[in-house]
Design a protein around this motif. Structure first.
Motif, PDB file in Angstrom:
ATOM      1  N   HIS A 149       0.846  -1.189   0.000  1.00 33.40           N
ATOM      2  CA  HIS A 149       0.000   0.000   0.000  1.00 33.40           C
ATOM      3  C   HIS A 149       0.886   1.246   0.000  1.00 33.40           C
ATOM      4  CE1 HIS A 149      -3.585   2.280   2.062  1.00 33.40           C
ATOM      5  NE2 HIS A 149      -3.276   2.768   0.866  1.00 33.40           N
ATOM      6  N   VAL A 150       0.822   2.007  -1.084  1.00 36.68           N
ATOM      7  CA  VAL A 150       1.583   3.248  -1.244  1.00 36.68           C
ATOM      8  C   VAL A 150       0.599   4.407  -1.200  1.00 36.68           C
ATOM      9  CG1 VAL A 150       3.114   4.558  -2.781  1.00 36.68           C
ATOM     10  CG2 VAL A 150       3.314   2.065  -2.627  1.00 36.68           C
ATOM     11  N   THR A 151       1.001   5.527  -0.598  1.00 35.35           N
ATOM     12  CA  THR A 151       0.072   6.654  -0.474  1.00 35.35           C
ATOM     13  C   THR A 151       0.684   7.948  -0.974  1.00 35.35           C
ATOM     14  OG1 THR A 151       0.778   7.161   1.795  1.00 35.35           O
ATOM     15  CG2 THR A 151      -1.058   5.614   1.533  1.00 35.35           C
ATOM     16  N   ALA A 152      -0.210   8.860  -1.370  1.00 41.13           N
ATOM     17  CA  ALA A 152       0.152  10.240  -1.702  1.00 41.13           C
ATOM     18  C   ALA A 152      -0.661  11.143  -0.784  1.00 41.13           C
ATOM     19  CB  ALA A 152      -0.160  10.548  -3.164  1.00 41.13           C
ATOM     20  N   PRO A 153      -0.029  12.100  -0.110  1.00 43.57           N
ATOM     21  CA  PRO A 153      -0.725  12.853   0.938  1.00 43.57           C
ATOM     22  C   PRO A 153      -1.713  13.883   0.401  1.00 43.57           C
ATOM     23  CG  PRO A 153       1.503  13.690   0.668  1.00 43.57           C
ATOM     24  CD  PRO A 153       1.398  12.470  -0.211  1.00 43.57           C
ATOM     25  N   LEU A 154      -2.789  14.053   1.166  1.00 46.81           N
ATOM     26  CA  LEU A 154      -3.718  15.162   0.990  1.00 46.81           C
ATOM     27  C   LEU A 154      -3.494  16.118   2.158  1.00 46.81           C
ATOM     28  CD1 LEU A 154      -6.979  13.182   0.134  1.00 46.81           C
ATOM     29  CD2 LEU A 154      -5.365  14.235  -1.473  1.00 46.81           C
ATOM     30  N   LEU A 155      -3.280  17.382   1.854  1.00 48.80           N
ATOM     31  CA  LEU A 155      -2.847  18.332   2.873  1.00 48.80           C
ATOM     32  C   LEU A 155      -3.932  19.363   3.177  1.00 48.80           C
ATOM     33  CD1 LEU A 155       0.772  18.928   1.519  1.00 48.80           C
ATOM     34  CD2 LEU A 155       0.022  17.299   3.268  1.00 48.80           C
ATOM     35  N   ALA A 156      -4.126  19.633   4.474  1.00 51.10           N
ATOM     36  CA  ALA A 156      -5.047  20.677   4.904  1.00 51.10           C
ATOM     37  C   ALA A 156      -4.516  22.043   4.425  1.00 51.10           C
ATOM     38  CB  ALA A 156      -5.163  20.650   6.426  1.00 51.10           C
ATOM     39  N   PRO A 157      -5.372  23.031   4.223  1.00 50.17           N
ATOM     40  CA  PRO A 157      -6.799  23.032   4.569  1.00 50.17           C
ATOM     41  C   PRO A 157      -7.744  22.502   3.508  1.00 50.17           C
ATOM     42  CG  PRO A 157      -6.155  25.213   3.833  1.00 50.17           C
ATOM     43  CD  PRO A 157      -4.899  24.381   3.807  1.00 50.17           C
ATOM     44  N   ASP A 158      -7.311  22.402   2.236  1.00 49.63           N
ATOM     45  CA  ASP A 158      -8.257  21.979   1.198  1.00 49.63           C
ATOM     46  C   ASP A 158      -8.150  20.501   0.865  1.00 49.63           C
ATOM     47  OD1 ASP A 158      -5.815  21.998  -0.082  1.00 49.63           O
ATOM     48  OD2 ASP A 158      -6.431  23.349  -1.695  1.00 49.63           O
ATOM     49  N   PHE A 159      -7.139  19.829   1.403  1.00 48.49           N
ATOM     50  CA  PHE A 159      -6.928  18.394   1.205  1.00 48.49           C
ATOM     51  C   PHE A 159      -6.817  18.032  -0.275  1.00 48.49           C
ATOM     52  CE2 PHE A 159      -8.997  18.669   5.388  1.00 48.49           C
ATOM     53  CZ  PHE A 159      -7.997  18.081   6.144  1.00 48.49           C
ATOM     54  N   MET A 160      -6.099  18.855  -1.005  1.00 47.92           N
ATOM     55  CA  MET A 160      -5.769  18.549  -2.381  1.00 47.92           C
ATOM     56  C   MET A 160      -4.368  17.930  -2.433  1.00 47.92           C
ATOM     57  SD  MET A 160      -8.181  19.260  -4.527  1.00 47.92           S
ATOM     58  CE  MET A 160      -9.625  19.052  -3.481  1.00 47.92           C
ATOM     59  N   PRO A 161      -4.115  17.052  -3.395  1.00 42.87           N
ATOM     60  CA  PRO A 161      -2.785  16.434  -3.468  1.00 42.87           C
ATOM     61  C   PRO A 161      -1.759  17.360  -4.095  1.00 42.87           C
ATOM     62  CG  PRO A 161      -4.148  15.628  -5.242  1.00 42.87           C
ATOM     63  CD  PRO A 161      -5.032  16.501  -4.398  1.00 42.87           C
ATOM     64  N   ASP A 162      -0.510  17.216  -3.679  1.00 40.71           N
ATOM     65  CA  ASP A 162       0.600  17.825  -4.384  1.00 40.71           C
ATOM     66  C   ASP A 162       0.871  16.937  -5.594  1.00 40.71           C
ATOM     67  OD1 ASP A 162       3.623  17.772  -5.000  1.00 40.71           O
ATOM     68  OD2 ASP A 162       3.373  19.648  -3.885  1.00 40.71           O
ATOM     69  N   PHE A 364      -6.773   6.987   9.955  1.00 43.61           N
ATOM     70  CA  PHE A 364      -6.953   6.742   8.527  1.00 43.61           C
ATOM     71  C   PHE A 364      -5.624   6.836   7.777  1.00 43.61           C
ATOM     72  CE2 PHE A 364     -10.988   8.619   9.990  1.00 43.61           C
ATOM     73  CZ  PHE A 364     -11.891   7.654   9.572  1.00 43.61           C
ATOM     74  N   CYS A 365      -4.523   6.706   8.489  1.00 46.18           N
ATOM     75  CA  CYS A 365      -3.202   6.918   7.890  1.00 46.18           C
ATOM     76  C   CYS A 365      -2.210   5.854   8.321  1.00 46.18           C
ATOM     77  CB  CYS A 365      -2.644   8.283   8.322  1.00 46.18           C
ATOM     78  SG  CYS A 365      -3.665   9.719   7.922  1.00 46.18           S
ATOM     79  N   HIS A 366      -1.151   5.714   7.521  1.00 44.82           N
ATOM     80  CA  HIS A 366       0.037   4.997   7.941  1.00 44.82           C
ATOM     81  C   HIS A 366       0.835   5.906   8.883  1.00 44.82           C
ATOM     82  CE1 HIS A 366      -0.217   2.326   4.099  1.00 44.82           C
ATOM     83  NE2 HIS A 366      -0.977   1.877   5.069  1.00 44.82           N
ATOM     84  N   PRO A 367       1.872   5.411   9.549  1.00 49.18           N
ATOM     85  CA  PRO A 367       2.544   6.200  10.590  1.00 49.18           C
ATOM     86  C   PRO A 367       2.981   7.601  10.177  1.00 49.18           C
ATOM     87  CG  PRO A 367       3.252   3.930  10.735  1.00 49.18           C
ATOM     88  CD  PRO A 367       2.385   4.011   9.511  1.00 49.18           C
ATOM     89  N   GLU A 368       3.585   7.740   9.003  1.00 48.14           N
ATOM     90  CA  GLU A 368       4.033   9.077   8.591  1.00 48.14           C
ATOM     91  C   GLU A 368       2.846  10.009   8.402  1.00 48.14           C
ATOM     92  OE1 GLU A 368       6.483  11.243   4.936  1.00 48.14           O
ATOM     93  OE2 GLU A 368       6.609   9.070   5.199  1.00 48.14           O
ATOM     94  N   GLY A 369       1.785   9.508   7.791  1.00 46.09           N
ATOM     95  CA  GLY A 369       0.590  10.317   7.611  1.00 46.09           C
ATOM     96  C   GLY A 369      -0.097  10.608   8.926  1.00 46.09           C
ATOM     97  N   ALA A 370      -0.044   9.657   9.856  1.00 41.48           N
ATOM     98  CA  ALA A 370      -0.644   9.875  11.169  1.00 41.48           C
ATOM     99  C   ALA A 370       0.033  11.021  11.899  1.00 41.48           C
ATOM    100  CB  ALA A 370      -0.565   8.590  11.992  1.00 41.48           C
ATOM    101  N   GLU A 371       1.335  11.120  11.750  1.00 44.18           N
ATOM    102  CA  GLU A 371       2.062  12.228  12.371  1.00 44.18           C
ATOM    103  C   GLU A 371       1.643  13.553  11.742  1.00 44.18           C
ATOM    104  OE1 GLU A 371       4.413  14.254  14.946  1.00 44.18           O
ATOM    105  OE2 GLU A 371       3.863  12.114  15.001  1.00 44.18           O
ATOM    106  N   ARG A 372       1.425  13.546  10.447  1.00 40.20           N
ATOM    107  CA  ARG A 372       1.063  14.760   9.718  1.00 40.20           C
ATOM    108  C   ARG A 372      -0.351  15.230  10.093  1.00 40.20           C
ATOM    109  NH1 ARG A 372       2.623  12.924   5.138  1.00 40.20           N
ATOM    110  NH2 ARG A 372       0.622  12.007   4.617  1.00 40.20           N
ATOM    111  N   THR A 373      -1.208  14.300  10.505  1.00 35.03           N
ATOM    112  CA  THR A 373      -2.596  14.641  10.800  1.00 35.03           C
ATOM    113  C   THR A 373      -2.922  14.475  12.281  1.00 35.03           C
ATOM    114  OG1 THR A 373      -3.309  12.366  10.328  1.00 35.03           O
ATOM    115  CG2 THR A 373      -3.322  13.926   8.481  1.00 35.03           C
TER     116      THR A 373
END
Length: 402
Positions: A149-162, A364-373
């Protein structure tokens, strides 16, 4: 049985399978929050299901089907009446014309459609790309398949991908891109340029696109664009949706999948060994529901937008940063303005503090994403207006009780 070896779903489904304080295997944060809500009498805005039924005419259609004897197995790919209704729905709203005989199957909710598709298409050595945060079942199903499972982050405030990060997440092993749009848990609705980039990258890497579009009719001022309607996408896209979110009959578990015949056939091969078929009387009722007039579809979105705004007002009064969603029935907030950076801890205390339950976004995230959110919370607003008004009043007191 306790095992020191992680089970397949545990290896990648690390987010939503956060253990309760007692460490009980398999106790998810959703179950934990529901238990806390029941223990404290809190309003449960954690799990996303409505607290009132959908249209009476759809219920009447189900009752009529039961009375008429539609109570045995449906065909494995679903009753023809519903497959035809799904095809007409896709043409009516999006100009798509899937063949009801060969390019549509009915599933036990969208979750089974996702599971059947992934288990049919990927295995060990393959990669499945999703946005992050991601709907919790994605990680579990990918884990069961043996894929990575590979992910691409969605970032606040609009949660659009880079888009650069999205491109970097693709590789020669990317077999499937799984796109949830409108997006749970963030409430984002991806614009055409984001979806077109997904298609371009999928073509470049020869990946199949699976789209989870269960919130397709629940958008607020943003237009839902199905990926399959974009140039170059139809021949590599499986489109998934369901009746639960649109019609507020989540317990009926009627979903569907459409796309090119060879991809649908692959998913159907797996699906026959999951549930085979389900919900026979409900299938004909949903066929009737899909033919409801445009006023119905406009009305459910307008009502949800009102509910979103009622809850959001209470969240802002609590001193939280509110990220206004463009779709779904979830709103996310940042707890950092209150000096709180651990949303999981706050979620566990919130029912006792103010009598409202929510879900922390890090699950709803893997560890790196969990830290980000780590400071984000998700609230569901698919409840009665009076319930949301009471929840808003309770939430408005949060900063006073911390």
């Amino acid at each position: 049985m306790n095992s020191p070896i992680p089970l397949p779903w545990q290896r990648t489904a690390r987010g939503a399978n956060l253990l309760a304080p007692d460490g009980a295997l398999g106790v998810t944060i959703f179950e934990e929050m529901t238990t806390l809500a029941l223990q404290t009498g809190a309003i449960n805005l954690g799990q996303g299901f409505p607290d009132e039924d959908g249209p009476v005419e759809i219920k009447a259609a189900a009752q009529a089907a039961i009375a008429a004897g539609a109570n045995q197995y449906a065909p494995g790919k679903g009753i023809l009446e519903l497959r035809e209704a799904i095809s007409l729905h896709q043409e009516r709203f999006y100009g798509l014309e899937p063949d009801p005989h060969t390019e549509i199957i009915v599933t036990t909710g969208a979750t089974e459609a996702i599971a059947a598709s992934l288990l049919a298409l990927v295995g060990p050595g393959d990669e499945v790309l999703t946005f992050e945060p991601f709907y919790d079942s994605y990680g579990a199903i990918i884990g069961l398949s043996g894929a990575r499972h590979v992910t691409a982050p969605l970032l606040a405030p609009d949660f659009m991908p880079d888009l650069a990060a999205l491109e970097a997440a693709f590789s020669s092993r990317t077999k499937v891109v799984l796109v949830n749009n409108p997006h749970n848990p963030t409430g984002a609705v991806f614009p055409r340029e984001v979806l077109e980039r997904v298609v371009e990258l999928a073509i470049r890497h020869d990946a199949v696109i699976i789209t989870d579009e269960v919130y397709e009719h629940l958008t607020f001022g943003a237009r839902h664009i199905p990926v399959a309607a974009l140039p170059g996408a139809a021949e590599r896209t499986l489109t998934i949706s369901s009746a639960g979110k649109t019609f507020s009959f989540t317990g009926w578990k009627i979903g569907w999948l459409s796309g090119p015949e060879h991809l649908v056939a692959a998913a159907r091969t797996v699906k026959q060994f999951l549930s085979y078929s389900s919900g026979t009387p409900f299938q004909s009722a949903i066929a009737a529901g899909l033919g409801l007039p445009d006023e119905f579809y406009v009305g459910i979105a307008d009502t949800l937008q009102l509910k979103r705004d009622i809850l959001s007002e209470g969240l802002r009064a609590a001193g939280l940063d509110v990220f206004t969603p463009q779709g779904t029935y979830f709103v996310n907030v940042d707890t950092a303005p209150l000096g709180i950076t651990d949303a999981v801890d706050l979620a566990r205390r919130l029912p006792a503090l103010v009598g409202v339950a929510a879900i922390p976004v890090p699950v709803f995230c893997h560890p790196e994403g969990a830290e980000r959110t780590r400071s984000l919370l998700r609230f569901a607003f698919c409840k009665r207006i009076d319930v949301l008004q009471e929840a808003a009043e309770r939430l408005a007191t949060l900063r006073d009780v911390l």
